[in-house]
Design an enzyme around this catalytic site. Structure first.
Site, PDB file in Angstrom:
ATOM      1  N   ILE A 309       0.821  -1.098  -0.026  1.00 12.31           N
ATOM      2  CA  ILE A 309       0.141   0.016   0.069  1.00 12.31           C
ATOM      3  C   ILE A 309       0.696   1.251  -0.014  1.00 12.31           C
ATOM      4  CG2 ILE A 309      -1.783   1.284   1.342  1.00 12.31           C
ATOM      5  CD1 ILE A 309      -2.776  -1.484   2.379  1.00 12.31           C
ATOM      6  N   THR A 387      -4.739   5.169   7.399  1.00  8.42           N
ATOM      7  CA  THR A 387      -5.468   4.246   6.943  1.00  8.42           C
ATOM      8  C   THR A 387      -5.115   2.799   7.363  1.00  8.42           C
ATOM      9  OG1 THR A 387      -4.310   4.142   4.817  1.00  8.42           O
ATOM     10  CG2 THR A 387      -6.146   5.497   4.749  1.00  8.42           C
ATOM     11  N   SER A 388      -3.975   2.686   8.214  1.00  8.71           N
ATOM     12  CA  SER A 388      -3.577   1.267   8.410  1.00  8.71           C
ATOM     13  C   SER A 388      -4.283   0.351   9.396  1.00  8.71           C
ATOM     14  CB  SER A 388      -2.156   1.431   8.717  1.00  8.71           C
ATOM     15  OG  SER A 388      -1.345   0.144   9.092  1.00  8.71           O
ATOM     16  N   ARG A 389      -4.057   0.726  10.694  1.00  2.69           N
ATOM     17  CA  ARG A 389      -4.669   0.459  11.873  1.00  2.69           C
ATOM     18  C   ARG A 389      -4.906   1.308  13.055  1.00  2.69           C
ATOM     19  NH1 ARG A 389      -6.437  -2.802   9.119  1.00  2.69           N
ATOM     20  NH2 ARG A 389      -6.587  -5.149   9.128  1.00  2.69           N
ATOM     21  N   ASP A 413      -9.084   6.782   8.789  1.00  2.00           N
ATOM     22  CA  ASP A 413      -9.951   5.566   8.360  1.00  2.00           C
ATOM     23  C   ASP A 413      -9.965   4.468   9.364  1.00  2.00           C
ATOM     24  OD1 ASP A 413     -11.456   4.336   6.303  1.00  2.00           O
ATOM     25  OD2 ASP A 413     -10.191   2.815   5.981  1.00  2.00           O
ATOM     26  N   GLU A 418     -12.372   1.271  17.120  1.00  2.00           N
ATOM     27  CA  GLU A 418     -13.371   1.518  16.180  1.00  2.00           C
ATOM     28  C   GLU A 418     -14.106   0.178  16.396  1.00  2.00           C
ATOM     29  OE1 GLU A 418     -10.801   1.029  12.951  1.00  2.00           O
ATOM     30  OE2 GLU A 418     -11.502  -0.902  12.358  1.00  2.00           O
ATOM     31  N   HIS A 450     -13.623   2.971   8.302  1.00  2.00           N
ATOM     32  CA  HIS A 450     -12.572   1.732   7.774  1.00  2.00           C
ATOM     33  C   HIS A 450     -13.267   1.351   6.435  1.00  2.00           C
ATOM     34  CE1 HIS A 450      -9.583  -1.553   9.377  1.00  2.00           C
ATOM     35  NE2 HIS A 450      -9.609  -1.385   8.027  1.00  2.00           N
ATOM     36  N   GLN A 451     -13.203   2.268   5.523  1.00  2.00           N
ATOM     37  CA  GLN A 451     -13.682   2.136   3.981  1.00  2.00           C
ATOM     38  C   GLN A 451     -12.681   2.021   3.279  1.00  2.00           C
ATOM     39  OE1 GLN A 451     -16.160   5.641   3.757  1.00  2.00           O
ATOM     40  NE2 GLN A 451     -15.313   5.481   1.749  1.00  2.00           N
ATOM     41  N   ALA A 452     -11.346   2.115   3.428  1.00  2.00           N
ATOM     42  CA  ALA A 452     -10.389   2.248   2.548  1.00  2.00           C
ATOM     43  C   ALA A 452     -10.312   1.206   1.562  1.00  2.00           C
ATOM     44  CB  ALA A 452      -9.070   2.546   3.077  1.00  2.00           C
ATOM     45  N   PHE A 453     -10.459   0.148   2.120  1.00  2.00           N
ATOM     46  CA  PHE A 453     -10.598  -1.356   1.158  1.00  2.00           C
ATOM     47  C   PHE A 453     -11.692  -1.303  -0.004  1.00  2.00           C
ATOM     48  CE2 PHE A 453     -13.907  -3.902   2.497  1.00  2.00           C
ATOM     49  CZ  PHE A 453     -14.309  -3.119   3.605  1.00  2.00           C
TER      50      PHE A 453
HETATM   51  P1  NAD Z   1       2.632  -4.895   3.421  1.00  2.00           P
HETATM   52  O1  NAD Z   1       2.946  -6.058   4.431  1.00  2.00           O
HETATM   53  O2  NAD Z   1       2.789  -5.107   2.331  1.00  2.00           O
HETATM   54  O3  NAD Z   1       3.437  -3.648   4.104  1.00  2.00           O
HETATM   55  C1  NAD Z   1       3.705  -3.316   5.424  1.00  2.00           C
HETATM   56  C2  NAD Z   1       5.157  -2.555   5.459  1.00  2.00           C
HETATM   57  O4  NAD Z   1       5.251  -2.177   6.814  1.00  2.00           O
HETATM   58  C3  NAD Z   1       6.273  -3.765   5.110  1.00  2.00           C
HETATM   59  O5  NAD Z   1       7.127  -3.074   4.409  1.00  2.00           O
HETATM   60  C4  NAD Z   1       6.823  -3.734   6.510  1.00  2.00           C
HETATM   61  O6  NAD Z   1       8.256  -4.236   6.283  1.00  2.00           O
HETATM   62  C5  NAD Z   1       6.439  -2.564   7.173  1.00  2.00           C
HETATM   63  N1  NAD Z   1       6.936  -2.329   8.647  1.00  2.00           N
HETATM   64  C6  NAD Z   1       6.803  -3.449   9.464  1.00  2.00           C
HETATM   65  N2  NAD Z   1       6.936  -2.886  10.646  1.00  2.00           N
HETATM   66  C7  NAD Z   1       7.349  -1.763  10.645  1.00  2.00           C
HETATM   67  C8  NAD Z   1       7.719  -0.710  11.435  1.00  2.00           C
HETATM   68  N3  NAD Z   1       7.769  -1.125  12.896  1.00  2.00           N
HETATM   69  N4  NAD Z   1       7.758   0.558  11.071  1.00  2.00           N
HETATM   70  C9  NAD Z   1       7.578   0.782   9.667  1.00  2.00           C
HETATM   71  N5  NAD Z   1       7.448  -0.178   8.901  1.00  2.00           N
HETATM   72  C10 NAD Z   1       7.147  -1.317   9.244  1.00  2.00           C
HETATM   73  O7  NAD Z   1       1.016  -4.494   4.148  1.00  2.00           O
HETATM   74  P2  NAD Z   1       0.180  -3.619   3.043  1.00  2.00           P
HETATM   75  O8  NAD Z   1      -0.814  -4.494   2.400  1.00  2.00           O
HETATM   76  O9  NAD Z   1       0.880  -2.561   2.699  1.00  2.00           O
HETATM   77  O10 NAD Z   1      -0.736  -2.899   4.520  1.00  2.00           O
HETATM   78  C11 NAD Z   1      -0.385  -2.225   5.306  1.00  2.00           C
HETATM   79  C12 NAD Z   1      -1.536  -2.197   6.452  1.00  2.00           C
HETATM   80  O11 NAD Z   1      -2.614  -1.472   5.826  1.00  2.00           O
HETATM   81  C13 NAD Z   1      -1.897  -3.518   6.890  1.00  2.00           C
HETATM   82  O12 NAD Z   1      -1.151  -4.062   7.784  1.00  2.00           O
HETATM   83  C14 NAD Z   1      -3.268  -3.214   7.491  1.00  2.00           C
HETATM   84  O13 NAD Z   1      -3.217  -3.030   8.839  1.00  2.00           O
HETATM   85  C15 NAD Z   1      -3.578  -1.984   6.623  1.00  2.00           C
HETATM   86  N6  NAD Z   1      -4.887  -1.855   5.663  1.00  2.00           N
HETATM   87  C16 NAD Z   1      -5.863  -1.273   5.966  1.00  2.00           C
HETATM   88  C17 NAD Z   1      -6.886  -1.572   5.050  1.00  2.00           C
HETATM   89  C18 NAD Z   1      -8.240  -0.255   5.295  1.00  2.00           C
HETATM   90  O14 NAD Z   1      -9.177  -0.534   4.847  1.00  2.00           O
HETATM   91  N7  NAD Z   1      -8.175   0.769   5.749  1.00  2.00           N
HETATM   92  C19 NAD Z   1      -6.936  -2.174   4.143  1.00  2.00           C
HETATM   93  C20 NAD Z   1      -5.988  -3.118   3.936  1.00  2.00           C
HETATM   94  C21 NAD Z   1      -4.787  -2.951   4.699  1.00  2.00           C
END
Ligand code: NAD
Length: 504
Positions: A309, A387-389, A413, A418, A450-453
Site C-alpha cells: 500500500i 489508513t492502516s490500523r 480511516d 473502532e 474503515h472503508q479504504a478497502f
Molecule cells: P505490507 O505487509 O505489504 O507492508 C507493510 C510494510 O510495513 C512492510 O514493508 C513492513 O516491512 C513495514 N513495517 C513493518 N514493521 C514496521 C515498523 N515497525 N515501522 C515501519 N514499517 C514497518 O502491508 P500492506 O498491504 O501495505 O498493508 C499495510 C497495512 O494496511 C496492513 O497491515 C493493514 O493493517 C492496513 N490495511 C488497511 C486497510 C483499510 O481498509 N483501511 C485495508 C488493507 C490494509
C-alpha cells in the site's frame, strides 16, 4: 374369513388393548372384519378420507408419505400386532399416510360407527386410544426434531462472521454454491462462536475476536481454518491457533490501490476542505472564506511502511510532484532508487514532512508509534493520515496535538476503539465514546469508517482469494502449506507430523 379366525385372541396380543376387560374385547372382536391385502396393494392412500382402524394380523405394510418433489418416501414399516388409522376412530379424517402391503397381509378392520358402539359400552377404550394417539404424536415429534437437526448438505461449510450485504453478495457470487456458507451478522467472539458448530472453517474480518478462548472452542468443534478476509491479522491469537492446529489465512494484497487511493483522497479532502465546502454550498453559502488549501506539488510526504500500500501511495504522490521521505524496517530497494524518494529515519521523517501517511501493520513495535513524543517532533500544522490500523496512533495524544494546533489536519480511516462503532449504523443512537465524539468536533479532522478497502475490485479480489484458501484447505493443505498462511515461519516451525487439526 377362515374357520380358525378368532379376533379376540388377536386383540389380546395387542399392547394397546391388553388392559381391556374380556367383555370389551369380545364386543370389539365381534365388530371387526378381516381382509386379505396382497403384496403391492394399497390399503389406504395419503389424503383420502377414511373412518377405519387397521390392526395388522400378519405380513408387513409400508407407511409412505409424500416428500415434496422427491415423491413418496417410506417412513416406517408396520408388522403383526400394530395399529394404523387410530385417528379415523375419532371421526372421518384425511389419511396422513399411504399404507401399502410389502407382503401378503391379514388385516383386521374396525369401522368408526362400530367403534363408537363399543366406546359407549366401554369408555376405558377411549382412554386407551387417546394414550396411543399421544404416544404416537410424541414419537413423530421426536422424529421430526431429529430430521430437522440432521444436515443433508454434505458440502464443506464456512461460518461467515460480521457479514454485510456488500461483502456477502460478492462472496455468494464468487462461491457459486461450491461451499455452504452460513452468513452471520454477528461478529465472531466467545459469545457467538457456537454459531460455527458444524462448520469446517470460519471467515472473519478486522473486528472479529479470534482470541485464545475462541480458538479453543473452534478447535473443539472441529473448525480447522480461520480465513481472514483482510490483510491485517492482529485480531488473531496465533500462538493459540498454532497450539490447537488451527490454520490461519489472510488476503495479503486484495487491492493496495484501493487503500492508497483512499489515503490520498483524505489528504486532498482535508487540504482543499472538500467536506466543509460541500456542506456550505448545500446551504446556499457560496463564500470561500476559510477554504484556502495548499498545492500538493512540492510538498514533503512521509510514508511510514513501504509495503504494497505504501508503494502505491508513493506512486500517486510522486505524480503530484511531492517529495517522499520513506521509513520502513525493511527498505524496498526498488523504491529507494526512485527519483524523489529518500529513505530516512523516523525522526527525520517526523521533522520534515508536511503530510505523514501510515502504512505499517499493527505490531507491538508499531503500537502507538504516533504518540506525544512523536507529535512533538513534527512540523507545526502537519497532516496525519492513518489508513492502516487505529492503534498505530495514541488518540489521546492526537487530540492534544489537535487542540494545541500542532496537528493541522487528521484523516483517519481507522481508530483504536473502532470495533464498537465502525461498520454499523448508530444514527438513531448517541455516541458514548467521548474520544471519538471529540475527534468529530474538529472541522480539520476527517473520519471514515474503515472503508479504504471498499472498492468493487478489492471486494472481488477479497472473495476470490479467501475462497482460494478455503479450496486449498478443503483439498487437505494445512498451516504453512496454505499459500496465504499468516506468519508462515511460525506455523512451519510448529507443524505437527499429523498435519494439525482435522477438517471436522
Ligand atoms: P505490507 O505487509 O505489504 O507492508 C507493510 C510494510 O510495513 C512492510 O514493508 C513492513 O516491512 C513495514 N513495517 C513493518 N514493521 C514496521 C515498523 N515497525 N515501522 C515501519 N514499517 C514497518 O502491508 P500492506 O498491504 O501495505 O498493508 C499495510 C497495512 O494496511 C496492513 O497491515 C493493514 O493493517 C492496513 N490495511 C488497511 C486497510 C483499510 O481498509 N483501511 C485495508 C488493507 C490494509
Amino acid at each position: 374369513m377362515s374357520e380358525a379366525f378368532d379376533p379376540v385372541k388377536i386383540l389380546q396380543t395387542i399392547d394397546l388393548l391388553s388392559n381391556l376387560k374380556a367383555d370389551a374385547l369380545e364386543m370389539l372382536g365381534h365388530k371387526m372384519s378381516r381382509i386379505r391385502v396382497p403384496a403391492g396393494q394399497v390399503l389406504c392412500g395419503e389424503g383420502e378420507v377414511g373412518d377405519r382402524l387397521f390392526i395388522i394380523e400378519s405380513g408387513e405394510l409400508a407407511v409412505l408419505k409424500q416428500a415434496g418433489s422427491a415423491g413418496p418416501m417410506q417412513v416406517t414399516t408396520l408388522g403383526p400386532g400394530t395399529l394404523a388409522g387410530e385417528m379415523s376412530l375419532l371421526g372421518k379424517v384425511k389419511r396422513s399416510a399411504t399404507l401399502k402391503a410389502l407382503t401378503d397381509c391379514q388385516v383386521l378392520v374396525l369401522a368408526f360407527d362400530d367403534f363408537q358402539a363399543v366406546v359407549d359400552a366401554q369408555p376405558s377404550l377411549a382412554r386407551l386410544l387417546l394414550a396411543n394417539v399421544s404416544r404416537n404424536l410424541r414419537r413423530s415429534t421426536s422424529v421430526v426434531a431429529k430430521l430437522m437437526a440432521r444436515d443433508y448438505d454434505q458440502r464443506f461449510k464456512i461460518g461467515f462472521f460480521d457479514s454485510k450485504h456488500y461483502m456477502a453478495d460478492v462472496f455468494a457470487e464468487r462461491n457459486a454454491n461450491r461451499f455452504s456458507i452460513n452468513f452471520h451478522e454477528a461478529r465472531l467472539a466467545a459469545s457467538t462462536v457456537a454459531l460455527a458448530a458444524g462448520c469446517n472453517a470460519v471467515c472473519v474480518f478486522v473486528n472479529d475476536t479470534v482470541d485464545r478462548p475462541v480458538i479453543e472452542e473452534l478447535a473443539e468443534m472441529g473448525v480447522g481454518l480461520v480465513a481472514l478476509r483482510c490483510a491485517g491479522f492482529n485480531n488473531v491469537d496465533l500462538d493459540a491457533a498454532i497450539e490447537h492446529g488451527v490454520s490461519v489465512t489472510r488476503v495479503p494484497a486484495y487491492s493496495p490501490y484501493a487503500v492508497a487511493e483512499h489515503a490520498v483522497a483524505l489528504m486532498l479532502a482535508l487540504n482543499r476542505k472538500i467536506h466543509r465546502a460541500s456542506t456550505r454550498v448545500h446551504e446556499n453559502n457560496f463564500s470561500l472564506d476559510g477554504l484556502v488549501g495548499f498545492n500538493m506539488h512540492g510538498r514533503t510526504v512521509g510514508v511510514v511502511g513501504t509495503g504494497q500500500i505504501g508503494v502505491c501511495a508513493v506512486d500517486i504522490l510522486l505524480g503530484f510532484g511531492c517529495r517522499i521521505l520513506a521509513y520502513d524496517v525493511a527498505a524496498n530497494p526498488a523504491l529507494a532508487n526512485r527519483a524523489g524518494v529518500t529513505y530516512v529515519g523516523l525522526d527525520q521523517l517526523f521533522a520534515e514532512s508536511d503530510i505523514i501517511s501510515l502504512h505499517a501493520p499493527l505490531l507491538p513495535a508499531t503500537h502507538h508509534m504516533i504518540n506525544a513524543a512523536a507529535i512533538d517532533k513534527m512540523k507545526p500544522g502537519v497532516m496525519l493520515i492513518n489508513t492502516s490500523r487505529g492503534a498505530l496512533v495514541d488518540t489521546a495524544a492526537l487530540l492534544d496535538g489537535l487542540k494545541a494546533r500542532k496537528i493541522g489536519y487528521a484523516g483517519l480511516d481507522v481508530y483504536e476503539e473502532e470495533s464498537a462503532y465502525f461498520f454499523e449504523d448508530f444514527s438513531d443512537d448517541i455516541l458514548t465514546d467521548d474520544t471519538l465524539a471529540r475527534l468529530l468536533t474538529f472541522t480539520n479532522v476527517l473520519v471514515t469508517s474503515h472503508q479504504a478497502f471498499l472498492t468493487r475490485e478489492a471486494l472481488g479480489n477479497i472473495a476470490a482469494d479467501t475462497l482460494a484458501s478455503v479450496d486449498e484447505f478443503a483439498a487437505g493443505k494445512r498451516g504453512a502449506e496454505l499459500s496465504q498462511c499468516v506468519a508462515r515461519e511460525r506455523f512451519a516451525a510448529q507443524a505437527k507430523p499429523d498435519g494439525g487439526a482435522k477438517q471436522g
